[in-house]
Design a protein around this motif. Structure first.
Motif, PDB file in Angstrom:
ATOM      1  N   TYR A   7       0.905  -1.106   0.072  1.00  0.00           N
ATOM      2  CA  TYR A   7       0.059  -0.031   0.022  1.00  0.00           C
ATOM      3  C   TYR A   7       0.863   1.369  -0.026  1.00  0.00           C
ATOM      4  N   PRO A   8       0.466   2.330  -0.661  1.00  0.00           N
ATOM      5  CA  PRO A   8       1.125   3.550  -0.708  1.00  0.00           C
ATOM      6  C   PRO A   8       1.471   4.064   0.628  1.00  0.00           C
ATOM      7  N   GLN A   9       0.533   3.953   1.540  1.00  0.00           N
ATOM      8  CA  GLN A   9       0.478   4.825   2.834  1.00  0.00           C
ATOM      9  C   GLN A   9       0.280   3.975   3.937  1.00  0.00           C
ATOM     10  N   ALA A  10      -0.040   2.549   3.938  1.00  0.00           N
ATOM     11  CA  ALA A  10      -0.393   1.668   5.168  1.00  0.00           C
ATOM     12  C   ALA A  10       0.314   0.403   4.984  1.00  0.00           C
ATOM     13  N   ASP A  11       0.425  -0.547   5.952  1.00  0.00           N
ATOM     14  CA  ASP A  11       1.004  -1.861   6.097  1.00  0.00           C
ATOM     15  C   ASP A  11       0.083  -2.935   5.607  1.00  0.00           C
ATOM     16  N   PRO A  61      -8.590   1.150  -7.607  1.00  0.00           N
ATOM     17  CA  PRO A  61      -7.762   1.020  -8.888  1.00  0.00           C
ATOM     18  C   PRO A  61      -6.272   1.558  -8.377  1.00  0.00           C
ATOM     19  N   GLU A  62      -6.103   2.620  -7.760  1.00  0.00           N
ATOM     20  CA  GLU A  62      -4.703   3.167  -7.425  1.00  0.00           C
ATOM     21  C   GLU A  62      -4.000   2.066  -6.529  1.00  0.00           C
ATOM     22  N   VAL A  63      -4.648   1.612  -5.782  1.00  0.00           N
ATOM     23  CA  VAL A  63      -3.780   0.333  -4.970  1.00  0.00           C
ATOM     24  C   VAL A  63      -3.308  -0.732  -5.852  1.00  0.00           C
ATOM     25  N   VAL A  64      -4.104  -1.111  -6.805  1.00  0.00           N
ATOM     26  CA  VAL A  64      -3.888  -2.300  -7.642  1.00  0.00           C
ATOM     27  C   VAL A  64      -2.772  -1.895  -8.529  1.00  0.00           C
ATOM     28  N   ARG A  65      -2.807  -0.620  -9.110  1.00  0.00           N
ATOM     29  CA  ARG A  65      -1.728  -0.309 -10.198  1.00  0.00           C
ATOM     30  C   ARG A  65      -0.368  -0.136  -9.460  1.00  0.00           C
ATOM     31  N   TYR A  66      -0.408   0.357  -8.225  1.00  0.00           N
ATOM     32  CA  TYR A  66       0.575   0.705  -7.243  1.00  0.00           C
ATOM     33  C   TYR A  66       1.383  -0.727  -6.891  1.00  0.00           C
ATOM     34  N   ARG A  67       0.351  -1.758  -6.775  1.00  0.00           N
ATOM     35  CA  ARG A  67       0.981  -3.264  -6.593  1.00  0.00           C
ATOM     36  C   ARG A  67       1.697  -3.805  -7.850  1.00  0.00           C
ATOM     37  N   GLN A  68       0.977  -3.590  -9.070  1.00  0.00           N
ATOM     38  CA  GLN A  68       1.083  -3.994 -10.274  1.00  0.00           C
ATOM     39  C   GLN A  68       2.547  -3.541 -10.771  1.00  0.00           C
ATOM     40  N   ALA A  69       2.806  -2.123 -10.303  1.00  0.00           N
ATOM     41  CA  ALA A  69       4.185  -1.445 -10.764  1.00  0.00           C
ATOM     42  C   ALA A  69       5.247  -2.036  -9.881  1.00  0.00           C
ATOM     43  N   VAL A  70       5.062  -2.315  -8.559  1.00  0.00           N
ATOM     44  CA  VAL A  70       5.974  -3.189  -7.650  1.00  0.00           C
ATOM     45  C   VAL A  70       6.392  -4.477  -8.261  1.00  0.00           C
ATOM     46  N   LEU A  71       5.195  -5.389  -8.806  1.00  0.00           N
ATOM     47  CA  LEU A  71       5.291  -6.699  -9.110  1.00  0.00           C
ATOM     48  C   LEU A  71       6.055  -6.585 -10.478  1.00  0.00           C
ATOM     49  N   SER A 141       9.315   1.377  -9.971  1.00  0.00           N
ATOM     50  CA  SER A 141       8.012   1.632  -9.326  1.00  0.00           C
ATOM     51  C   SER A 141       8.090   2.413  -8.010  1.00  0.00           C
ATOM     52  N   GLU A 142       6.929   3.069  -7.552  1.00  0.00           N
ATOM     53  CA  GLU A 142       6.838   4.043  -6.570  1.00  0.00           C
ATOM     54  C   GLU A 142       7.249   3.170  -5.292  1.00  0.00           C
ATOM     55  N   PHE A 144       9.137   0.457  -4.696  1.00  0.00           N
ATOM     56  CA  PHE A 144      10.451  -0.036  -4.319  1.00  0.00           C
ATOM     57  C   PHE A 144      11.526   1.441  -4.345  1.00  0.00           C
ATOM     58  N   GLY A 145      10.767   2.703  -5.059  1.00  0.00           N
ATOM     59  CA  GLY A 145      11.395   3.942  -4.656  1.00  0.00           C
ATOM     60  C   GLY A 145      11.279   4.509  -3.319  1.00  0.00           C
ATOM     61  N   LYS A 146      10.341   4.247  -2.694  1.00  0.00           N
ATOM     62  CA  LYS A 146      10.234   4.692  -1.257  1.00  0.00           C
ATOM     63  C   LYS A 146      11.143   3.787  -0.276  1.00  0.00           C
ATOM     64  N   LEU A 147      10.943   2.556  -0.588  1.00  0.00           N
ATOM     65  CA  LEU A 147      11.638   1.741   0.156  1.00  0.00           C
ATOM     66  C   LEU A 147      13.254   1.900   0.187  1.00  0.00           C
ATOM     67  N   PHE A 148      13.797   2.171  -0.929  1.00  0.00           N
ATOM     68  CA  PHE A 148      15.013   2.207  -1.030  1.00  0.00           C
ATOM     69  C   PHE A 148      15.587   3.650  -0.522  1.00  0.00           C
ATOM     70  N   ALA A 149      14.693   4.724  -0.836  1.00  0.00           N
ATOM     71  CA  ALA A 149      14.934   6.153  -0.318  1.00  0.00           C
ATOM     72  C   ALA A 149      14.836   6.127   1.237  1.00  0.00           C
ATOM     73  N   LEU A 150      14.022   5.225   1.713  1.00  0.00           N
ATOM     74  CA  LEU A 150      13.687   5.371   3.295  1.00  0.00           C
ATOM     75  C   LEU A 150      14.955   4.504   3.902  1.00  0.00           C
TER      76      LEU A 150
END
Length: 503
Positions: A7-11, A61-71, A141-142, A144-150
């Motif tokens: 999720y973009p903002q949740a666990d 749709p936003e969450v689905v596309r977020y995960r699709q990009a990560v996948l 993807s957004e 992995f970008g968040k994860l590596f930046a963090l």
């Protein structure tokens, strides 16, 4: 620190309860085959895969596309993702390698144990930081970008320098330095472990300078009471430090636990992709629309569980069903109707959680609930017949349906005669159509299907299993009016005639 890969903002909540009808979905759609393919022999991967697929009805749709990009990133960088997952497992396995005794209830023991655990964790954190520095550019993807930046921000060079300084101090080479003050009744309070002051000036100046006044009390070697009292003083002084170290170690462990959980979903996806690659099965990422928009179009959609079980590619189907909400599927026995229905249900679950789908192309809307109403064997307790059981299940499903839900019916109400079953099905389906529920209905009840075809509810589409002139099945589903026969004689001829002819 948060992973934010699901999720973009949740666990991702692994403890989220599945819907009440989850077991019906697993049974009717043969989902155990899918879970096993994603998990291999790993029970944890299976648990995550099951949770992800059965609890994704709140997706947008936003969450689905977020995960699709990560996948997509995972598919393009499989080795890196698997290394990252193994790293998380290594961190979580550290505590099992540290000896835990009854002494861990004492602050000084907790401090030494946590210090040892942190020291081991730091080595793995360095590996994580190197991985982020070296591999971040390969991910688009957004998530992995968040994860590596963090990782680069929180696990900085300054962070490692400060930790190293604390480790050196906490080695306590000179022993415990504890401060306290007198409280009520002259009892010691506010015990605190102190760092030794840094030496000031040159060694010669320190050697010649006057030492501060101090008082020393030495405990005799056999004074057990005095040794116990001294140990208690050390524990009081170490208490706050022990708590801080334990929380620091727990914080790192918590991050890697969440990273492991969220990566486990994508590791399962990679495992599934490997199986499908061996079968040369097509996959694609679905084009998703919000719930309630009635989108349903695909090319080459196939039953992924059937393909996995048969260990080969299976026949896929095409459909242009946008703006349709009622799909009535009829046709020859063993012509692929149930398989077609199952392929739609499985694909819906897969796209809801951001997983690729088994098709060349697929477009569909999300839903807030997927329900199945399949025929069952007679109640083993014999307290009610099959029709009563079917009606009870349908009543329970209707209580939970909304206009944004999807219902899959397979031979519903076939437990009674043609006339009665058709009337029940007709009333139920027309009510569902009026309520706006997207419904797929496989049936052999010709009276029911023909009456709907003659006076179709708005948004209806009639499909039929193909049958060749010689009685062969293509296992393809195409548009077509209901026929008055299911061609049961084809099966009779196949079972009783062909072997005789061969002899």
């Amino acid at each position: 620190m948060k992973a934010h890969l699901m999720y973009p903002q949740a666990d991702f909540d692994l403890d989220k309860p599945p819907p009440l009808h989850a077991e019906d979905l697993v049974q009717d759609l043969a989902l155990d085959t899918l879970f096993d393919a994603m998990a291999g022999d790993d029970k944890y991967l299976r648990q995550v895969a099951r949770c992800a697929l059965l609890t994704a009805f709140d997706s947008t749709p936003e969450v689905v596309r977020y995960r699709q990009a990560v996948l997509r990133d995972c598919l393009a960088n499989q080795a890196v993702v698997r290394d990252l997952y193994r790293l998380a497992l290594d961190v979580l396995g550290l505590e099992q390698n540290i000896y835990l005794s009854f002494m861990t209830k004492y602050p000084s023991s907790i401090m030494h144990r946590s210090l040892k655990l942190l020291h081991l964790q730091i080595d793995l954190l360095r590996r994580l930081r190197r991985m982020a520095d070296e591999q971040a550019g390969r991910f688009a993807s957004e998530g992995f970008g968040k994860l590596f930046a963090l990782i680069r921000e929180e696990i900085s060079d300054q962070y490692f320098a400060e930790l190293q300084d604390h480790f050196e101090q906490l080695k306590l080479r000179k022993g415990f330095l504890v401060s306290a003050r007198l409280g009520p009744l002259n009892r010691g309070v506010a015990y605190c472990l102190r760092r030794y002051p840094r030496p000031q000036g040159s060694w010669l100046k320190r050697l010649l300078s006057k030492k501060p006044e101090s008082y020393v009390y030495e405990i005799a070697e056999r004074d057990e009471t005095g040794a116990t009292a001294l140990s208690e003083l050390q524990d009081r002084g170490a208490n706050e430090v022990a708590n801080a170290l334990a929380q620091a170690a727990e914080h790192i462990t918590g991050f890697f636990a969440m990273l492991r959980t969220e990566l486990a979903f994508y590791i399962g996806c990679l495992n599934l992709r490997e199986h499908l690659s061996e079968l040369r099965g097509d996959i694609c990422f679905a084009d998703v629309s919000p719930a309630g928009q009635y989108r349903q179009a695909f090319e080459g959609l196939y039953d992924i569980c059937l393909a996995l079980n048969m260990r080969r590619a299976v026949v896929g189907n095409d459909l242009a069903g946008d703006d349709r909400q009622l799909f009535v599927i009829t046709g020859a026995n063993q012509g692929g109707k149930s398989t077609f229905l199952r392929s739609i249900g499985i694909a819906q679950l897969m796209l809801q959680c951001g997983l690729f789908v088994p098709a060349r192309q697929l477009r569909a809307n999300l839903c807030d609930g997927l329900y199945t109403h399949y025929k069952r064997e007679e109640d083993a307790s014999m307290k009610r017949g099959k029709l009563d059981e079917e009606l009870a299940r349908m009543s329970d499903i209707v209580d939970h349906l909304s206009p944004r839900s999807i219902l899959l019916c397979n031979e519903s109400f076939a437990a009674t005669n043609e006339r009665e079953g058709s009337e029940i099905a007709r009333q139920v389906v027309r009510a569902l159509a009026e309520a706006g529920v997207k419904t797929f209905f496989v049936t052999h009840l010709h009276d029911f299907a023909h009456s709907l075809y003659e006076a179709p509810p708005a948004g209806s589409l009639f499909l039929r299993a193909e049958r060749r002139d010689d009685g062969g099945r293509t296992f393809r589903i195409t548009e077509g009016a209901p026929l008055a026969t299911a061609f049961g004689t084809d099966l009779y001829a196949q079972v009783f005639t062909e072997p005789a002819a061969a002899g």
